[in-house]
Design a protein around this motif. Structure first.
Motif, PDB file in Angstrom:
ATOM      1  N   ILE A   1       0.848  -1.200   0.000  1.00 62.67           N
ATOM      2  CA  ILE A   1       0.000   0.000   0.000  1.00 62.67           C
ATOM      3  C   ILE A   1       0.879   1.244   0.000  1.00 62.67           C
ATOM      4  O   ILE A   1       1.833   1.350   0.778  1.00 62.67           O
ATOM      5  N   GLN A   2       0.536   2.191  -0.858  1.00 62.84           N
ATOM      6  CA  GLN A   2       1.273   3.453  -0.954  1.00 62.84           C
ATOM      7  C   GLN A   2       0.382   4.675  -0.769  1.00 62.84           C
ATOM      8  O   GLN A   2       0.871   5.795  -0.741  1.00 62.84           O
ATOM      9  N   TYR A   3      -0.911   4.433  -0.634  1.00 63.63           N
ATOM     10  CA  TYR A   3      -1.882   5.520  -0.428  1.00 63.63           C
ATOM     11  C   TYR A   3      -2.538   5.316   0.935  1.00 63.63           C
ATOM     12  O   TYR A   3      -3.110   4.253   1.202  1.00 63.63           O
ATOM     13  N   PHE A   4      -2.445   6.327   1.799  1.00 68.46           N
ATOM     14  CA  PHE A   4      -2.898   6.202   3.177  1.00 68.46           C
ATOM     15  C   PHE A   4      -3.818   7.358   3.566  1.00 68.46           C
ATOM     16  O   PHE A   4      -3.680   8.470   3.058  1.00 68.46           O
ATOM     17  N   CYS A   5      -4.720   7.064   4.502  1.00 70.62           N
ATOM     18  CA  CYS A   5      -5.423   8.131   5.217  1.00 70.62           C
ATOM     19  C   CYS A   5      -5.397   7.800   6.706  1.00 70.62           C
ATOM     20  O   CYS A   5      -5.308   6.628   7.090  1.00 70.62           O
ATOM     21  N   PHE A   6      -5.465   8.816   7.542  1.00 69.25           N
ATOM     22  CA  PHE A   6      -5.115   8.687   8.955  1.00 69.25           C
ATOM     23  C   PHE A   6      -6.025   9.590   9.776  1.00 69.25           C
ATOM     24  O   PHE A   6      -6.177  10.773   9.471  1.00 69.25           O
ATOM     25  N   SER A   7      -6.657   9.025  10.815  1.00 68.25           N
ATOM     26  CA  SER A   7      -7.503   9.835  11.687  1.00 68.25           C
ATOM     27  C   SER A   7      -7.460   9.295  13.107  1.00 68.25           C
ATOM     28  O   SER A   7      -6.830   8.288  13.395  1.00 68.25           O
ATOM     29  N   GLY A   8      -8.167   9.981  14.010  1.00 64.96           N
ATOM     30  CA  GLY A   8      -8.087   9.715  15.447  1.00 64.96           C
ATOM     31  C   GLY A   8      -7.230  10.781  16.096  1.00 64.96           C
ATOM     32  O   GLY A   8      -6.535  11.546  15.426  1.00 64.96           O
ATOM     33  N   GLY A   9      -7.253  10.848  17.415  1.00 66.42           N
ATOM     34  CA  GLY A   9      -6.560  11.924  18.122  1.00 66.42           C
ATOM     35  C   GLY A   9      -5.077  12.028  17.811  1.00 66.42           C
ATOM     36  O   GLY A   9      -4.523  13.126  17.724  1.00 66.42           O
TER      37      GLY A   9
END
Length: 588
Positions: free
Chosen positions: A321-329
């Motif tokens: 995987i080379q495409y990421f999204c990131f959430s949370g505190g």
């Protein structure tokens, strides 16, 4: 499909989605004027219900976005009234240390219940919870109250998983490539028994959870370090991040190796314990007792960046995987996000606006909506500043103390900014989330380093080491910032390096030690009026950017309506206010 999203947790919030598009989103703190309000967001929900009432429509669903909510956090919302000493006692000798030894803590809980009695209107009646059962789930009461409040406007109700809501917000908070395999990471202190998850969104549209962890203590460790440095946990972590660059690398690295390195590890694409101390707070406090504050800040930041990098690297190696999204505190850490975006294999890192628990309500709507999911294109989703008349303004700002000009244009404002004046801007609908993005902002010339001290001393009362943010026009940003991968930082979520030759032009909107910038890269279609103002400043100064900080007094939420705005003006030394098309000048 009409969905009402409700977040009852730290920084409670509510939103409304219609056919996959966000129409409203607001945090309870903006209305009740209590920073990081914890509890039932009654007034935020009413804000959404008023919209339904005006349109004469009903919501198909109302969703609660966490399943297990311990009554303790809501009957006794400690972040509303705890001092630093109270937090030290709570995580130390008076509570956690006793709990770990299976000693009785009922008297301490009784004291807290009494201390919080009638301090804040929590709406929901938690009287059935006492010192004996206060850590039981109270969500049935929350749901009961929600049904009572919304029964005329909502057809059906659902209760959703905390981290699944984070994941859906991560995926749809910014537009992602449709035909790529996407890695979705969520990470926070705790939610429904977990603190980290990893998902894959496949090119065929299928989304699958790959792993999750209840042992990822990155957020909790950062929280404890904030407290050990005598700052407020769950609120001042960004101050620790801001202090980190001032430390000497060799000292911070040594501290990381000796104290942090072996607490956690990455295995099977999740963060788990390696050598977990039984009492984490006590361990960190003892091991760091003889260390300097700047080295501690830098060491915990190294820890955060390294463990996140290991997680992303392991995911890349196993799943390509080379495409990421990131959430949370934890995704609020813009410097860690910079490190992640710089990893050689990362082609895209999307961090949506304000990924803390306040955004769970939005993630819940995306989770429930099955047919249409439109990525967020507009974050100006809160209350509107009304077009107050000249006579109305005179009542709020008497002629004796203020001069009011009407029909003021951007060119006039740009000239004042160029001369070094500090100007507050309030117009249109307020931004959702933690960042001011031009509709509730304080602005200054980014090349004027004196503006930093002036804003700190006269208005914001911020800690001296904390950097201000920068709003820069998208079409010019690569002349000032290093962004070869075209990382999307429309919402100040990813830090970037500045370009040396242009640095002096934006120095006041940067971190002055490591020269990084937390930019709002402004796309004109997102906020035409703000773009036009900066463009007028560019014509005069040759700088397509502006220093941008939130319009509030230190420790208070961003100013939401006209009464909040008046409070900031009257209690600070702000001289200028650009209010819709009117301009206010304080005479003295």
């Amino acid at each position: 499909m009409i969905i009402l999203g409700v977040n009852i947790s730290h920084n409670s919030s509510a939103c409304l989605m219609i056919d996959g598009e966000l129409k409203l989103a607001i945090q309870e703190e903006r209305i009740v004027r209590k920073k990081n309000f914890t509890g039932y967001p009654k007034k935020s929900i009413n804000f959404c219900l008023n919209y339904l009432k005006e349109k004469n429509i009903k919501a198909d669903y109302a969703v609660l976005t966490t399943r297990f909510l311990p009554a303790f956090s809501y009957k006794i919302p400690i972040n509303h009234f705890f001092t630093i000493k109270d937090y030290q006692d709570f995580y130390g000798a008076k509570f956690y240390k006793k709990k770990l030894k299976n000693e009785n803590v009922e008297n301490y809980i009784k004291e807290l219940i009494k201390k919080n009695s009638n301090v804040y209107n929590l709406y929901v009646d938690y009287k059935k919870f006492n010192h004996k059962n206060i850590f039981n789930n109270c969500n049935d009461l929350n749901l009961e109250y929600l049904k009572k409040q919304t029964k005329k406007y909502v057809k059906s109700y659902s209760v959703l998983d905390h981290h699944t809501c984070h994941a859906y917000y991560a995926l749809y908070g910014l537009e992602m490539p449709k035909k790529k395999k996407i890695g979705i990471i969520t990470m926070d202190s705790w939610g429904d028994g977990r603190n980290q998850t990893f998902w894959i969104k496949y090119p065929n549209g299928k989304m699958k959870q790959i792993s999750s962890s209840s042992e990822c203590q990155v957020g909790r460790i950062y929280k404890f370090i904030t407290l050990i440095l005598s700052m407020k946990p769950d609120e001042h972590e960004y101050k620790v991040m801001g202090m980190a660059p001032y430390a000497k690398t060799e000292y911070a690295q040594e501290l990381y190796e000796n104290v942090f390195k072996d607490i956690l590890q990455v295995k099977n694409c999740k963060i788990i314990h390696k050598n977990k101390p039984r009492d984490m707070y006590d361990y960190l406090k003892r091991r760091l007792s003889n260390s300097r504050f700047d080295n501690i800040s830098a060491a915990v930041q190294i820890f955060c960046e390294k463990i996140l990098s290991e997680l992303f690297t392991q995911i890349y190696k196993k799943y390509k995987i080379q495409y990421f999204c990131f959430s949370g505190g934890v995704a609020m850490n813009v410097k860690a996000n910079k490190v992640l975006s710089d990893l050689h294999f990362v082609k895209l890192l999307n961090v949506p606006p304000s990924g803390g628990d306040e955004s769970l309500c939005i993630g819940g709507c995306y989770l429930i909506e099955k047919k249409i999911k439109k990525p967020i294109s507009n974050i100006y989703l809160g209350r509107t500043i009304e077009n107050t008349t000249f006579n109305q303004l005179k009542k709020i700002f008497p002629k004796k103390f203020y001069e009011i000009k009407i029909n003021v244009h951007n060119k006039y404002i740009a000239k004042l900014l160029h001369k070094g004046e500090i100007i507050a801007v309030a117009r249109g609908r307020e931004e959702f989330g933690a960042r001011a993005l031009g509709n509730r902002s304080i602005l200054a010339n980014p090349s004027n380093i004196k503006a930093v001290r002036k804003i700190n001393d006269q208005i914001k009362n911020r800690d001296f080491w904390m950097p201000f943010a920068l709003t820069i026009l998208k079409e010019y940003h690569k002349k000032y910032l290093k962004n070869k991968k075209n990382i999307n930082s429309e919402y100040m979520t990813v830090a970037m390096d500045s370009i040396k030759e242009k640095y002096d032009n934006i120095i006041a909107g940067s971190h002055q030690y490591d020269r990084t910038v937390r930019p709002q890269i402004l796309n004109k279609k997102r906020n035409v009026k703000f773009h036009n103002l900066i463009n007028e400043f560019r014509k005069i100064s040759k700088i397509p950017a502006i220093l941008n900080t939130s319009f509030n007094l230190h420790g208070l939420p961003i100013a939401s309506n006209i009464s909040n705005i008046a409070e900031v003006i009257k209690k600070s030394e702000l001289k200028y206010l650009y209010l819709n098309d009117k301009f206010l000048i304080k005479k003295k």
